[in-house]
Write a protein that holds these residues in place. Structure first.
Motif, PDB file in Angstrom:
ATOM      1  N   VAL A 136       0.841  -1.204   0.000  1.00 21.34           N
ATOM      2  CA  VAL A 136       0.000   0.000   0.000  1.00 21.34           C
ATOM      3  C   VAL A 136       0.877   1.255   0.000  1.00 21.34           C
ATOM      4  N   CYS A 137       1.984   1.211   0.740  1.00 17.65           N
ATOM      5  CA  CYS A 137       2.900   2.356   0.765  1.00 17.65           C
ATOM      6  C   CYS A 137       3.458   2.612  -0.643  1.00 17.65           C
ATOM      7  N   GLY A 138       3.896   1.538  -1.319  1.00 20.22           N
ATOM      8  CA  GLY A 138       4.400   1.663  -2.687  1.00 20.22           C
ATOM      9  C   GLY A 138       3.353   2.244  -3.617  1.00 20.22           C
ATOM     10  N   TYR A 139       2.115   1.713  -3.480  1.00 20.72           N
ATOM     11  CA  TYR A 139       1.012   2.220  -4.308  1.00 20.72           C
ATOM     12  C   TYR A 139       0.778   3.705  -4.068  1.00 20.72           C
ATOM     13  N   LEU A 140       0.779   4.106  -2.779  1.00 24.59           N
ATOM     14  CA  LEU A 140       0.510   5.512  -2.448  1.00 24.59           C
ATOM     15  C   LEU A 140       1.560   6.431  -3.059  1.00 24.59           C
ATOM     16  N   VAL A 141       2.831   5.997  -3.010  1.00 27.61           N
ATOM     17  CA  VAL A 141       3.904   6.821  -3.594  1.00 27.61           C
ATOM     18  C   VAL A 141       3.697   6.945  -5.107  1.00 27.61           C
ATOM     19  N   LEU A 142       3.375   5.803  -5.764  1.00 30.52           N
ATOM     20  CA  LEU A 142       3.140   5.851  -7.217  1.00 30.52           C
ATOM     21  C   LEU A 142       1.918   6.718  -7.552  1.00 30.52           C
ATOM     22  N   SER A 143       0.872   6.619  -6.706  1.00 29.57           N
ATOM     23  CA  SER A 143      -0.366   7.354  -6.990  1.00 29.57           C
ATOM     24  C   SER A 143      -0.181   8.859  -6.852  1.00 29.57           C
ATOM     25  N   LEU A 144       0.906   9.273  -6.196  1.00 28.47           N
ATOM     26  CA  LEU A 144       1.173  10.708  -6.066  1.00 28.47           C
ATOM     27  C   LEU A 144       1.312  11.365  -7.444  1.00 28.47           C
ATOM     28  N   ALA A 145       1.860  10.602  -8.404  1.00 30.83           N
ATOM     29  CA  ALA A 145       2.018  11.142  -9.762  1.00 30.83           C
ATOM     30  C   ALA A 145       0.663  11.502 -10.358  1.00 30.83           C
ATOM     31  N   LEU A 146      -0.298  10.559 -10.225  1.00 36.32           N
ATOM     32  CA  LEU A 146      -1.638  10.800 -10.760  1.00 36.32           C
ATOM     33  C   LEU A 146      -2.337  11.915  -9.991  1.00 36.32           C
ATOM     34  N   SER A 147      -2.110  11.932  -8.682  1.00 37.54           N
ATOM     35  CA  SER A 147      -2.708  12.967  -7.844  1.00 37.54           C
ATOM     36  C   SER A 147      -2.174  14.350  -8.238  1.00 37.54           C
ATOM     37  N   PHE A 148      -0.877  14.419  -8.537  1.00 35.10           N
ATOM     38  CA  PHE A 148      -0.264  15.675  -8.964  1.00 35.10           C
ATOM     39  C   PHE A 148      -0.819  16.105 -10.328  1.00 35.10           C
ATOM     40  N   PHE A 149      -1.016  15.104 -11.214  1.00 42.22           N
ATOM     41  CA  PHE A 149      -1.621  15.360 -12.528  1.00 42.22           C
ATOM     42  C   PHE A 149      -3.008  15.977 -12.368  1.00 42.22           C
ATOM     43  N   HIS A 150      -3.759  15.537 -11.340  1.00 41.58           N
ATOM     44  CA  HIS A 150      -5.103  16.085 -11.097  1.00 41.58           C
ATOM     45  C   HIS A 150      -5.052  17.529 -10.615  1.00 41.58           C
ATOM     46  N   ILE A 151      -3.949  17.892  -9.947  1.00 43.61           N
ATOM     47  CA  ILE A 151      -3.828  19.284  -9.485  1.00 43.61           C
ATOM     48  C   ILE A 151      -3.599  20.210 -10.683  1.00 43.61           C
ATOM     49  N   ILE A 152      -2.710  19.783 -11.607  1.00 44.98           N
ATOM     50  CA  ILE A 152      -2.386  20.695 -12.712  1.00 44.98           C
ATOM     51  C   ILE A 152      -3.374  20.601 -13.875  1.00 44.98           C
ATOM     52  N   ARG A 153      -3.963  19.408 -14.112  1.00 42.51           N
ATOM     53  CA  ARG A 153      -4.952  19.272 -15.197  1.00 42.51           C
ATOM     54  C   ARG A 153      -6.303  18.925 -14.601  1.00 42.51           C
ATOM     55  N   ARG A 154      -6.889  19.868 -13.875  1.00 42.90           N
ATOM     56  CA  ARG A 154      -8.077  19.544 -13.098  1.00 42.90           C
ATOM     57  C   ARG A 154      -9.356  19.415 -13.927  1.00 42.90           C
ATOM     58  N   SER A 155      -9.307  19.851 -15.197  1.00 41.78           N
ATOM     59  CA  SER A 155     -10.550  19.864 -15.984  1.00 41.78           C
ATOM     60  C   SER A 155     -10.838  18.512 -16.650  1.00 41.78           C
ATOM     61  N   SER A 156      -9.788  17.861 -17.215  1.00 38.75           N
ATOM     62  CA  SER A 156     -10.057  16.695 -18.059  1.00 38.75           C
ATOM     63  C   SER A 156      -9.542  15.403 -17.435  1.00 38.75           C
ATOM     64  N   ALA A 157      -9.958  15.179 -16.193  1.00 38.99           N
ATOM     65  CA  ALA A 157      -9.347  14.036 -15.510  1.00 38.99           C
ATOM     66  C   ALA A 157     -10.367  13.098 -14.877  1.00 38.99           C
ATOM     67  N   ALA A 158     -11.600  13.088 -15.422  1.00 39.73           N
ATOM     68  CA  ALA A 158     -12.652  12.261 -14.803  1.00 39.73           C
ATOM     69  C   ALA A 158     -12.302  10.775 -14.853  1.00 39.73           C
ATOM     70  N   LYS A 159     -11.776  10.326 -16.014  1.00 39.56           N
ATOM     71  CA  LYS A 159     -11.479   8.896 -16.160  1.00 39.56           C
ATOM     72  C   LYS A 159     -10.369   8.436 -15.223  1.00 39.56           C
ATOM     73  N   SER A 160      -9.306   9.249 -15.140  1.00 35.26           N
ATOM     74  CA  SER A 160      -8.199   8.859 -14.260  1.00 35.26           C
ATOM     75  C   SER A 160      -8.625   8.918 -12.795  1.00 35.26           C
ATOM     76  N   ARG A 161      -9.578   9.801 -12.483  1.00 38.14           N
ATOM     77  CA  ARG A 161     -10.095   9.849 -11.111  1.00 38.14           C
ATOM     78  C   ARG A 161     -10.872   8.578 -10.778  1.00 38.14           C
ATOM     79  N   ILE A 162     -11.663   8.094 -11.754  1.00 38.20           N
ATOM     80  CA  ILE A 162     -12.417   6.855 -11.533  1.00 38.20           C
ATOM     81  C   ILE A 162     -11.453   5.688 -11.333  1.00 38.20           C
ATOM     82  N   LEU A 163     -10.399   5.652 -12.168  1.00 30.17           N
ATOM     83  CA  LEU A 163      -9.376   4.610 -12.010  1.00 30.17           C
ATOM     84  C   LEU A 163      -8.782   4.657 -10.597  1.00 30.17           C
ATOM     85  N   LEU A 164      -8.502   5.889 -10.135  1.00 25.44           N
ATOM     86  CA  LEU A 164      -7.899   6.065  -8.813  1.00 25.44           C
ATOM     87  C   LEU A 164      -8.857   5.627  -7.706  1.00 25.44           C
TER      88      LEU A 164
END
Lengths: 187, 187
Positions: free
Chosen positions: A83-111
């Motif tokens: 889970v720790c490894g996953y959380l560190v990797l998921s930070l990339a996607l989470s950061f992507f959601h901060i900068i591209r907040r408009s077009s990220a519905a699909k990646s949010r569902i994946l998350l």
């Protein structure tokens, strides 16, 4: 013509605070993931390094307790590490959601899906370890399982304390999933 | 004027299959909740009625195993009962989502949150019970906990089987949460 102009005006008025809210939630998500990663890392390390040797031996037996004497604690360390490894990797996607907040519905569902699976894995590990800690402390008269925490005091204290980081991460996962649902609804 | 007309046209074209998809997901959600409720009810009943008396006694001791000899199984029955009750109650909201599929984003978010909490509770119960079942079967040499499944064969088989319903419900909860996220994104 007028009606459509008013509608467009309304949409852009609503969009501004919505975007702000999505951005706020995304930043919160990022921070919470870091806290949860630290919690699971702490739990894994703390349990994985737990050992106690009692200050007396017989001719044949050395009284020693290591975390992997109980397979449940091995599972606890493994699940927390994953889970720790996953959380560190998921930070990339989470950061992507901060900068591209408009077009990220699909990646949010994946998350949300991955978060749910990891939440399940972490809860399983924490509950299993918690159960063994309980039996170690209180034993069970009916099953003739005797508590060993009277002897291995330090070992038990350390293992019990290790659960805290994991339980904090469990609560954070619940908050993250709720926040993701709110973010998705605001798109 | 033309532009806004085209936009309106596009929105209504997209809306039809979307509405169909949301309705399909809502119906699926309703059915899965019923299956999960049956699973948790089965687990709770099956564990709660487990008892075995061995066909021999000494002068003072009657060899008898009941599920509440181990507090973990009491917790397992309790958590499954609570989740089953929640699932039955949530059917009302799920049914509401089938008939009022357009204006239900907030109630869907509420449901995602409650589902996540109940998923956590159910997983905790299942993992705790699974751990005790494991120790009952294999014991632990290091902790001097002896397995009792050799003697209480029927008891152990019944308890192990009881976990299945609970595990099915755990998997269903993961699917339900994913489906809810997809539904919310389609609003």
């Amino acid at each position: 013509m007028k009606v459509s102009a008013v509608e467009t005006g309304e949409i852009s008025q609503v969009s501004a605070p919505r975007k702000g809210m999505i951005r706020g939630l995304s930043i919160m998500d990022f921070i919470l993931r870091i806290v949860a990663a630290i919690g699971t890392l702490g739990s894994a390390l703390s349990t994985g390094t737990t050992r106690e040797t009692l200050p007396f031996t017989t001719q044949f037996v050395k009284f020693r307790a290591v975390f992997d004497d109980l397979p449940t604690f091995v599972f606890f360390v493994t699940s927390n590490s994953i889970v720790c490894g996953y959380l560190v990797l998921s930070l990339a996607l989470s950061f992507f959601h901060i900068i591209r907040r408009s077009s990220a519905a699909k990646s949010r569902i994946l998350l949300v899906f991955l978060d749910t699976v990891m939440f399940g894995l972490l809860t399983t590990g924490a509950a299993a370890a918690g159960t063994i800690v309980y039996v170690s402390h209180y034993g069970n008269v009916n099953a003739n399982w005797f508590p060993f925490c009277g002897q291995y005091n330090h070992f038990c204290e350390r293992i019990s304390g290790s659960l805290i980081g994991s339980f904090i991460a469990v609560v954070i996962f619940m908050i993250i999933i709720l926040m993701s649902a709110v973010s998705i609804s605001k798109h």
